[in-house]
Design a protein around this motif. Structure first.
Motif, mmCIF file in Angstrom:
data_model
loop_
_atom_site.group_PDB
_atom_site.id
_atom_site.type_symbol
_atom_site.label_atom_id
_atom_site.label_comp_id
_atom_site.label_asym_id
_atom_site.label_seq_id
_atom_site.Cartn_x
_atom_site.Cartn_y
_atom_site.Cartn_z
ATOM 1 N N UNK A 1 0.822 -1.203 0.000
ATOM 2 C CA UNK A 1 0.000 0.000 0.000
ATOM 3 C C UNK A 1 0.866 1.267 0.000
ATOM 4 N N UNK A 2 0.553 2.200 -0.858
ATOM 5 C CA UNK A 2 1.318 3.445 -0.914
ATOM 6 C C UNK A 2 0.755 4.434 0.107
ATOM 7 N N UNK A 3 1.610 4.832 1.014
ATOM 8 C CA UNK A 3 1.168 5.761 2.051
ATOM 9 C C UNK A 3 1.347 7.203 1.571
ATOM 10 N N UNK A 4 0.533 8.098 2.135
ATOM 11 C CA UNK A 4 0.722 9.528 1.912
ATOM 12 C C UNK A 4 1.299 10.098 3.205
ATOM 13 N N UNK A 5 2.614 10.303 3.259
ATOM 14 C CA UNK A 5 3.220 10.809 4.496
ATOM 15 C C UNK A 5 2.928 12.302 4.651
ATOM 16 N N UNK A 6 2.528 12.689 5.849
ATOM 17 C CA UNK A 6 2.248 14.102 6.142
ATOM 18 C C UNK A 6 3.107 14.515 7.337
ATOM 19 N N UNK A 7 3.932 15.518 7.139
ATOM 20 C CA UNK A 7 4.797 16.017 8.220
ATOM 21 C C UNK A 7 4.319 17.404 8.651
ATOM 22 N N UNK A 8 4.026 17.525 9.950
ATOM 23 C CA UNK A 8 3.648 18.826 10.521
ATOM 24 C C UNK A 8 4.842 19.337 11.323
ATOM 25 N N UNK A 9 5.385 20.482 10.940
ATOM 26 C CA UNK A 9 6.528 21.071 11.639
ATOM 27 C C UNK A 9 6.002 22.261 12.426
ATOM 28 N N UNK A 10 5.988 22.126 13.748
ATOM 29 C CA UNK A 10 5.307 23.119 14.590
ATOM 30 C C UNK A 10 6.277 23.861 15.498
ATOM 31 N N UNK A 94 14.553 8.170 6.356
ATOM 32 C CA UNK A 94 14.347 6.964 7.179
ATOM 33 C C UNK A 94 12.952 6.365 7.019
ATOM 34 N N UNK A 95 11.928 7.234 6.872
ATOM 35 C CA UNK A 95 10.548 6.760 7.025
ATOM 36 C C UNK A 95 9.764 6.584 5.727
ATOM 37 N N UNK A 96 10.157 7.295 4.686
ATOM 38 C CA UNK A 96 9.368 7.259 3.452
ATOM 39 C C UNK A 96 9.995 6.267 2.484
ATOM 40 N N UNK A 97 9.203 5.285 2.040
ATOM 41 C CA UNK A 97 9.808 4.279 1.159
ATOM 42 C C UNK A 97 9.828 4.783 -0.278
ATOM 43 N N UNK A 101 12.354 -0.394 -8.981
ATOM 44 C CA UNK A 101 11.900 -1.106 -10.186
ATOM 45 C C UNK A 101 10.856 -2.162 -9.801
ATOM 46 N N UNK A 102 10.970 -2.717 -8.593
ATOM 47 C CA UNK A 102 10.081 -3.810 -8.168
ATOM 48 C C UNK A 102 8.762 -3.311 -7.578
ATOM 49 N N UNK A 103 8.822 -2.180 -6.901
ATOM 50 C CA UNK A 103 7.625 -1.771 -6.162
ATOM 51 C C UNK A 103 7.471 -0.259 -6.138
ATOM 52 N N UNK A 104 6.209 0.152 -6.068
ATOM 53 C CA UNK A 104 5.900 1.573 -5.903
ATOM 54 C C UNK A 104 6.165 1.948 -4.453
ATOM 55 N N UNK A 105 6.853 3.044 -4.240
ATOM 56 C CA UNK A 105 7.085 3.506 -2.870
ATOM 57 C C UNK A 105 5.909 4.348 -2.396
ATOM 58 N N UNK A 106 6.125 5.067 -1.314
ATOM 59 C CA UNK A 106 5.090 5.959 -0.800
ATOM 60 C C UNK A 106 4.917 7.151 -1.745
ATOM 61 N N UNK A 107 3.815 7.850 -1.575
ATOM 62 C CA UNK A 107 3.639 9.124 -2.271
ATOM 63 C C UNK A 107 4.633 10.124 -1.700
#
Length: 212
Positions: A1-10, A94-97, A101-107
């Motif tokens: 599953x491709x994740x949509x990583x969201x980073x909040x910098x506060x 570190x966290x976002x894949x 060629x083999x697999x789709x990473x995260x968004x």
């Protein structure tokens, strides 16, 4: 599953003490509960929170919405904006894949930065690291009159300004951020297209002014 990583910098520097930091905590809480009721976001959005005061720290690693725990956020110290940009670059590595060629990473990650003041550390060092990574969209928010929109323009084209840091205004900002995450989650799920410009996000509320 491709994740949509969201980073909040506060920004949790001393000037955020009191009403502003309480509003940020409530904003995060509302954001999570709003996104939890959105099936698209629940499926794809993963949230991480980085805070910055005298130093930068990741208080919530990239976490799925269902498992998200509210971090304890306190206000004190200076404004290490350069430091948080460096830390973000490291966490994205570190966290976002990545796509191979083999697999789709995260968004590509969505990044929302909120600060109420000028950086007190070396912005350029952090900026250089930050610029080496790929993001879907970065939105920087100058909260109140103490933050320079020119400084934020060095980080991203997409800059918004809040006239004040009172709770109603900060609440409106977080509401818009959750709507933006929802829109982006739906877009990647439905069409496989990532939001890259402000025009693809929901129009901001009156409290949130787009800086051109």
């Amino acid at each position: 599953m491709r994740r949509l990583p969201v980073y909040l910098l506060l920004d949790t520097s001393g000037s955020m003490y009191g009403e502003p930091i309480e509003a940020v905590k409530n904003g995060v809480q509302t954001l999570i509960s709003t996104l939890r009721s959105d099936p698209y976001a629940l499926e794809t959005a993963y949230i991480s929170i980085l805070t910055f005061n005298t130093t930068a720290q990741q208080v919530t690693p990239l976490t799925e919405l269902a498992a998200f725990q509210q971090p304890d956020i306190q206000a004190s110290g200076c404004t290490a904006l350069g430091g948080v940009l460096s830390l973000l670059a490291q966490k994205v590595d570190e966290e976002v894949s990545r796509t191979t060629a083999e697999a789709k990473g995260d968004w590509r990650p969505l990044v929302f930065i909120m600060t109420d003041g000028a950086p007190t550390d070396d912005l350029n060092a952090g900026l250089a690291e930050f610029k080496k990574r790929k993001y879907g969209m970065v939105v920087a928010c100058a909260a109140g009159q103490g933050a320079s929109t020119d400084t934020l323009k060095q980080i991203t084209e997409n800059v918004v300004q809040l006239d004040t840091t009172d709770s109603a205004t900060i609440k409106a900002f977080f509401k818009w951020v959750s709507a933006s995450i929802s829109t982006s989650s739906k877009s990647v799920e439905d069409t496989g297209a990532e939001a890259t410009t402000m025009s693809e996000l929901p129009p901001p509320p009156p409290e949130v002014n787009i800086v051109v």
